[in-house]
Design an enzyme around this catalytic site. Structure first.
Site, PDB file in Angstrom:
ATOM      1  N   HIS A 198      48.605  44.856  43.743  1.00  0.00           N
ATOM      2  CA  HIS A 198      47.745  45.018  42.558  1.00  0.00           C
ATOM      3  C   HIS A 198      46.352  44.643  43.066  1.00  0.00           C
ATOM      4  O   HIS A 198      46.150  43.498  43.503  1.00  0.00           O
ATOM      5  CB  HIS A 198      48.228  44.091  41.426  1.00  0.00           C
ATOM      6  CG  HIS A 198      47.422  44.164  40.162  1.00  0.00           C
ATOM      7  ND1 HIS A 198      48.005  44.236  38.904  1.00  0.00           N
ATOM      8  CD2 HIS A 198      46.080  44.146  39.947  1.00  0.00           C
ATOM      9  CE1 HIS A 198      47.061  44.273  37.980  1.00  0.00           C
ATOM     10  NE2 HIS A 198      45.875  44.201  38.586  1.00  0.00           N
ATOM     11  N   HIS A 242      43.058  43.310  44.196  1.00  0.00           N
ATOM     12  CA  HIS A 242      42.438  42.015  43.926  1.00  0.00           C
ATOM     13  C   HIS A 242      41.435  41.675  45.012  1.00  0.00           C
ATOM     14  O   HIS A 242      41.567  42.110  46.150  1.00  0.00           O
ATOM     15  CB  HIS A 242      43.495  40.900  43.817  1.00  0.00           C
ATOM     16  CG  HIS A 242      44.381  40.792  45.023  1.00  0.00           C
ATOM     17  ND1 HIS A 242      45.458  41.632  45.223  1.00  0.00           N
ATOM     18  CD2 HIS A 242      44.348  39.962  46.098  1.00  0.00           C
ATOM     19  CE1 HIS A 242      46.049  41.314  46.361  1.00  0.00           C
ATOM     20  NE2 HIS A 242      45.397  40.309  46.919  1.00  0.00           N
TER      21      HIS A 242
END
Ligand code: AMP
Ligand code: ZN
Length: 115
Positions: free
Chosen positions: A99, A101
């Site tokens: 995800h 980041h």
């Protein structure tokens, strides 16, 4: 949202985190395994696997992330002395959570070299 994504679960509040900053588009929380005195993860709330998965449709997440990084730097007190921002892109570069980041690192004098 991806059900089995640890950062989506943090965003939903299903997993605790030490939140540093949040707005409608972005959440920022302390890295559980800090590599520097200040180590905050700045995460768009929209699930995007990695920087490689950015496209015309989702590229608008990037601007709020950069604004949030400025806020995090201010809040954690590193804005003036400087900080390093790292995005690991893909398992070959050490990305372990798929995800997107941004690592914000600071609070220590850093060398000029990345590696
Ligand atoms: P990366 O290796 O770039 O994918 O970074 C993932 C980061 O997420 C690592 O630095 C981990 O220490 C951090 N991390 C994993 N799980 C958690 C969690 N539950 N809360 C905070 N940080 C986490
Ligand atoms: Zn996710």
């Amino acid at each position: 949202m991806a059900d089995n994504c640890i950062f989506c679960r943090i965003i939903k509040g299903e997993i605790p985190s030490t939140k540093v900053y949040e707005d409608e588009n972005v959440i920022a929380f302390k890295d559980i395994n800090p590599a520097a005195p200040v180590h905050v993860l700045v995460v768009p709330k929209q699930h995007i696997d990695s920087l490689e998965a950015l496209n015309e449709e989702n590229i608008q997440v990037v601007a709020p992330v950069h604004k949030a990084i400025q806020e995090v730097a201010k809040i954690t007190g590193v804005a003036e002395q400087g900080y390093r921002v790292i995005v690991n892109c893909g398992p070959g570069a050490g990305q372990t959570v798929m995800h997107l980041h941004y690592h914000v690192l600071g609070g220590v004098k850093m060398g000029e070299k990345i590696l």
